[in-house]
Design an enzyme around this catalytic site. Sequence first.
Site, PDB file in Angstrom:
ATOM      1  N   ASP A  38      -6.512  -0.650  12.189  1.00  0.00           N
ATOM      2  CA  ASP A  38      -5.812  -0.799  11.135  1.00  0.00           C
ATOM      3  C   ASP A  38      -5.701  -2.134  10.883  1.00  0.00           C
ATOM      4  O   ASP A  38      -6.698  -3.037  11.269  1.00  0.00           O
ATOM      5  CB  ASP A  38      -4.422  -0.350  11.307  1.00  0.00           C
ATOM      6  CG  ASP A  38      -3.617  -1.107  12.631  1.00  0.00           C
ATOM      7  OD1 ASP A  38      -4.281  -1.764  13.194  1.00  0.00           O
ATOM      8  OD2 ASP A  38      -2.787  -0.369  13.044  1.00  0.00           O
ATOM      9  N   ARG A  71       9.197   2.118   8.759  1.00  0.00           N
ATOM     10  CA  ARG A  71       8.597   0.562   8.786  1.00  0.00           C
ATOM     11  C   ARG A  71       8.297   0.041   7.462  1.00  0.00           C
ATOM     12  O   ARG A  71       7.130   0.323   6.994  1.00  0.00           O
ATOM     13  CB  ARG A  71       7.475   0.655   9.750  1.00  0.00           C
ATOM     14  CG  ARG A  71       6.896  -0.620  10.108  1.00  0.00           C
ATOM     15  CD  ARG A  71       5.490  -0.477  10.809  1.00  0.00           C
ATOM     16  NE  ARG A  71       5.082  -1.873  11.011  1.00  0.00           N
ATOM     17  CZ  ARG A  71       3.805  -1.930  11.892  1.00  0.00           C
ATOM     18  NH1 ARG A  71       3.312  -0.967  12.349  1.00  0.00           N
ATOM     19  NH2 ARG A  71       3.452  -3.109  12.076  1.00  0.00           N
TER      20      ARG A  71
END
Length: 556
Positions: A446, A164
């Site tokens: 996050d 990613r």
Amino acid sequence: MSLLAPVSMELEPSPPGLEAEYRAIFTSDSLVFLQELVSTFDGEVDKILRLRISRKTQLDLSGDLPGFCIDTASVRNDPTWRVRPVPQRLQRRHVDVGDLAPCDTERFLQALNSPAQGLQVDFDDGNCPTYPNQIKGIHNVYRAVHNQFPNAPQISQAPVLMLRPRAWNMVEHNMMVQGKETPGPLFDFGLLMFHCAKVLFHSQSGPFFYLSKVESYLEARLWNNIFLWTEQKLGLPVGSIKATVLIENVLSAFEMEEILYELRDHSAGLNCGIWDYSASFVNKLGHREAFLLPDRSKYVNMQKLFLRSYMDLLVQTCHRRGALATGGMAALLLPGDRDSAPYREALASVTRLKLLEIKAGVDGFMVYDLGLIEPMQNLFQLHTRHDNQMHQLRDDLTVSPGDLLSMPVGGVTLDGLKYNIAVGIQFIDAWLTGKGHFFYRGQVEDSATAEISRSQVWQWIRHRTELEDDGRAVTRRLVTELTRDVTRELREALRCRTVREEQRLTTATTMFLEVVSKRDFPEFITTYLNQDHTFLSSQDSGHEGGSTGKMPRPKL
């Protein structure tokens, strides 16, 4: 300027202690490849970022609502096209590990040795993109792919790596090409592909990617062109690269079929998640009172109409076109004692939420806690019969624009406001130590949870939303007062022992108040931090607070 770099490229020297890793990934050939990649597509990146601004401006000026695009109706109405089938190793990917920052070598190795089907190797949401983190993370992927970790399985036997790269809003400050800082995703993608693609391909294990924060089919088209160019440059067959697009923006929810169509030779499906997607409503429509998003802890979950419709439409769209549909990440952390009541309660909570996704037809989802892998794989085995659920076409389903834009009913609680403040401050504090995620109240947080947290506080101040508890309006003054209380609590919870730690938390608090008080909504908290001199100067002497002197004050 590195002697290895092409004339049109400037590359910062190696961070201390990473000289060997630096030399391994920044070779003469890899830098030439990067220079060509960035030079070829840099202008197109600028265009799609300007198109984002243009679309947002048009929505603001017109007062229109997002909807299905008339110009691309022929793509949606054509029943014949399908995406190219994915390789065998992607057919069954029930449980991936999410938020796996590859610079964390210990956790990366634990995940490589886990029974997960896939690993979201995350240079984006769960990672803080400091120069050392990017170098170490890319080098760790290189080592895993080339079987250089002595205690890890061969790459063909390990969980598949779903790489990613950073999203389009992020830049790499440490490399310049033709006088401009490099787009972060091209830096990550280029180095990963150059060093790993052929080995992954010949091992039938990739190269596979997650694409973050894609807002339109034109952005998917750009990625497809990048894939085609890279395959040609590296001598790989067309369609070798496979990518899962994260639908984490309200605008892209109306273009799912078009996104699949643009990537039809390279698609590994679409992914849905709750918090970045919810935050995008504030990003695009949050100044409108009709789109006030209530307390996320109390009123926002995947059972609400706007989120359930989004997940249902994603599953229906993917399966109609022969693509995989994956759900979000279970962020809950399991207590250590498996025989304890808290452990059973946590596992039951995750099971209940993930069973909703399985019944909606998803083909897989992510977990953070490695202890959740096998229980969630067992859940799939109990409730499904095949490698995936692509046979679940959901033909009975009709999702309207109104369904996708229907805000949940509810208000704001004092506890919810304080929770959002705490998450926002701690995320900034984590970034100032070079970390992209942290743990709070039994779960991992996050940039996705930081986005929704700071977005809601900004929106509640903008609309002076009343608290359910006592009727007080949410104002900047109230948020400032509560922030002082939250910071005192965090100081004790985080056990700030040094002056430096105290200063860093104070700096994070100041920066949080700055970002939630802006007249114009900062589009991404990661962009905001990545461009801020406080964060940049904190990297000058490495991580853990940056410089050895006082923390720099944030700009005001």
